[in-house]
Write an enzyme that holds these catalytic residues in place. Structure first.
Site, mmCIF file in Angstrom:
data_model
loop_
_atom_site.group_PDB
_atom_site.id
_atom_site.type_symbol
_atom_site.label_atom_id
_atom_site.label_comp_id
_atom_site.label_asym_id
_atom_site.label_seq_id
_atom_site.Cartn_x
_atom_site.Cartn_y
_atom_site.Cartn_z
ATOM 1 N N ARG A 60 1.102 -1.224 -0.070
ATOM 2 C CA ARG A 60 -0.009 -0.050 0.012
ATOM 3 C C ARG A 60 0.725 1.332 0.065
ATOM 4 O O ARG A 60 0.466 2.191 -0.119
ATOM 5 C CB ARG A 60 -0.735 -0.025 1.099
ATOM 6 N N TYR A 114 -16.198 13.328 -18.255
ATOM 7 C CA TYR A 114 -16.588 11.813 -18.287
ATOM 8 C C TYR A 114 -17.918 11.853 -16.939
ATOM 9 O O TYR A 114 -17.416 12.498 -15.937
ATOM 10 C CB TYR A 114 -15.349 10.933 -17.711
ATOM 11 N N ASP A 187 -7.268 15.703 -16.969
ATOM 12 C CA ASP A 187 -7.613 14.359 -17.444
ATOM 13 C C ASP A 187 -7.144 14.243 -19.005
ATOM 14 O O ASP A 187 -7.833 14.648 -19.804
ATOM 15 C CB ASP A 187 -8.919 13.754 -17.171
ATOM 16 N N LYS A 212 -7.281 2.721 -20.464
ATOM 17 C CA LYS A 212 -7.640 2.895 -21.921
ATOM 18 C C LYS A 212 -6.465 2.693 -22.539
ATOM 19 O O LYS A 212 -5.711 1.902 -23.050
ATOM 20 C CB LYS A 212 -8.474 4.423 -21.818
HETATM 21 C C1 LIG Z 1 -12.022 10.495 -19.480
HETATM 22 C C2 LIG Z 1 -12.069 9.441 -18.459
HETATM 23 N N1 LIG Z 1 -11.468 9.713 -17.518
HETATM 24 C C3 LIG Z 1 -11.466 8.820 -16.422
HETATM 25 C C4 LIG Z 1 -12.334 7.831 -16.566
HETATM 26 C C5 LIG Z 1 -12.315 6.624 -15.510
HETATM 27 O O1 LIG Z 1 -11.518 5.744 -15.695
HETATM 28 P P1 LIG Z 1 -11.427 4.166 -14.714
HETATM 29 O O2 LIG Z 1 -12.835 3.426 -15.665
HETATM 30 O O3 LIG Z 1 -10.195 3.400 -15.332
HETATM 31 O O4 LIG Z 1 -11.769 4.364 -13.383
HETATM 32 C C6 LIG Z 1 -12.832 7.263 -17.811
HETATM 33 C C7 LIG Z 1 -13.636 6.012 -17.931
HETATM 34 O O5 LIG Z 1 -14.154 5.716 -19.246
HETATM 35 C C8 LIG Z 1 -12.615 8.303 -18.726
HETATM 36 O O6 LIG Z 1 -13.356 8.020 -20.186
#
Ligand SMILES: Cc1ncc(COP(=O)(O)O)c(C=O)c1O
Length: 400
Positions: A60, A114, A187, A212
């Protein structure tokens, strides 16, 4: 330790473990699934706890395979350091706390972030007495007004927004954030570190859902925050308490995926440009959102932010006059493109934002953001573009 004189049970437990230290170096980082680390001297263990000596005490707090992944992402993002999490949402949540979000503070966020980020801020954080204000970040005057009005601790945006593919003017947003003493959090999931390094444009925190493009093969869930050494101290302390750490198996997969990121993204950009252009001429398509199309409002910005490497592998489009039933019918008719709730994979994927990524938003919230029932999001894979186009063509031909 000599095990020969020990009992069967003792030998079964200890045999083969902690063998003499190897004098070779594996070419790739091994998976280290251990939850404990032993040192010859207790002083060494104590020094690792005190962070005066490098090493590991408990996963951790950090572990070797995860550290290798963190250092690789920091390298490709041009950051000092990175902290990995079990998911992209874990990374976003921790980065917000790391930026100083607490009860009584405020966050300004891009209107079309998102869906889970939107819901985290507009539902959970509101309950925790964190004010959230959503603004179209392509309207810099509106961002300035929001910063002046709310004096937020953090401004959170996506380099390329999900699912409307708006491109954020990161240098301008960084200037604005700095002038209001606000931390800029980006992000960068949709762009990937191959297209854009937000820290070089003035961001304080860069976040990836490594599930992703970084992982890239649809087989691992992970998140990562890249930042300065100074900011990481707080993230590290928070993560020791919250515990949303990445596991070594997942870190190994994500690290392996990262190695082919430029090859994949180059192919995905080329395919997406081709498909976006084809879709934009199709009579059954009302609108295509893709930063590389000549009519995209931030095309020039995208060209300079992405170092002319391409415009990304994501696009979205509205089927003319479509409601949810028509959009579903189209997605079911696809044979090669997979209707799966993720993105950034080697496979071409389609998703219906209104009923998946942005399902938690009310119909009114979706209308405000601009997500209609006929909108389909596409994550273009590394197959050959003519095969993807042929699949789109046959699926569109099934619609009235
Ligand atoms: C732009 C974006 N940020 C964050 C996330 C969240 O990621 P996770 O599903 O790995 O928690 C996503 C998920 O689709 C996303 O499309």
């Amino acid at each position: 330790m000599d095990l020969h004189d020990k009992t069967f049970a003792t030998r079964a437990v200890h045999a083969g473990e902690r063998a003499p230290r190897p004098d070779y170096t594996p070419v790739t980082t091994p998976i280290h699934p251990t939850v404990g680390f032993v040192y010859d001297s207790m002083d060494d263990l104590d020094a690792v706890f005190a962070t005066t000596r490098d090493g590991y005490v408990y996963p951790r707090y950090g572990s070797p395979t995860v550290a290798a992944f963190e250092s690789a992402v920091a390298e490709v993002e041009g950051g000092d350091t990175a902290q990995a999490f079990a998911s992209g949402m874990g990374a976003i949540h921790a980065a917000l706390l790391g930026a100083g979000v607490r009860a009584g503070t405020a966050v300004v966020a891009a209107l079309d972030v998102y869906g889970a980020t939107y819901t985290l801020l507009s539902r959970l954080f509101i309950e925790l007495e964190v004010a959230a204000c959503f603004v179209d970040v392509t309207d810099l005057a509106a961002v300035k007004t929001a910063l002046a009005q709310h004096r937020p601790v953090a401004l959170i945006v996506e380099t390329i927004s999900n699912p409307l593919l708006k491109v954020a003017d990161l240098p301008a947003l960084a200037d604005l954030a700095r002038s209001y003493d606000t931390r800029l959090m980006v992000d960068n999931t949709f762009a990937s570190p191959y297209l854009c390094n937000p820290l070089s444009h003035g961001a304080d925190f860069v976040i990836h859902s490594a599930t992703k493009y970084i992982g890239g093969h649809g087989d691992v869930m992970a998140g990562v925050v890249v930042t300065s050494c100074q900011n990481r101290v707080e993230l590290f302390e928070l993560n020791k308490l919250i515990g949303g750490v990445l596991g070594p198996f997942e870190a190994w997969l994500a690290l392996r995926g990262l190695k082919t990121l430029p090859l994949r993204v180059r192919q995905q950009c080329a395919n997406a440009a081709h498909i976006a252009s084809w879709l934009s001429k199709h009579p059954k398509i009302a609108r295509v959102n893709y930063p590389g199309l000549p009519d995209h409002p931030q095309r020039e910005l995208a060209q300079s932010l992405f170092n002319e490497r391409g415009y990304g592998g994501m696009l979205s489009f509205e089927i003319a006059g479509a409601d949810q039933a028509i959009a579903f019918r189209f997605m079911e008719a696809l044979e090669l493109c997979l209707p799966a709730t993720t993105l950034g994979d080697i496979y071409t994927l389609v998703l219906h934002p209104a009923t998946s990524s942005h399902r938690a938003l009310s119909p009114e919230e979706r209308r405000r953001v601009g997500i209609g029932d006929g909108l389909v999001r596409m994550s273009v894979g590394i197959e050959d573009a003519p095969d993807i186009i042929a699949d789109l063509e046959q699926a569109l031909a099934t619609l009235p």
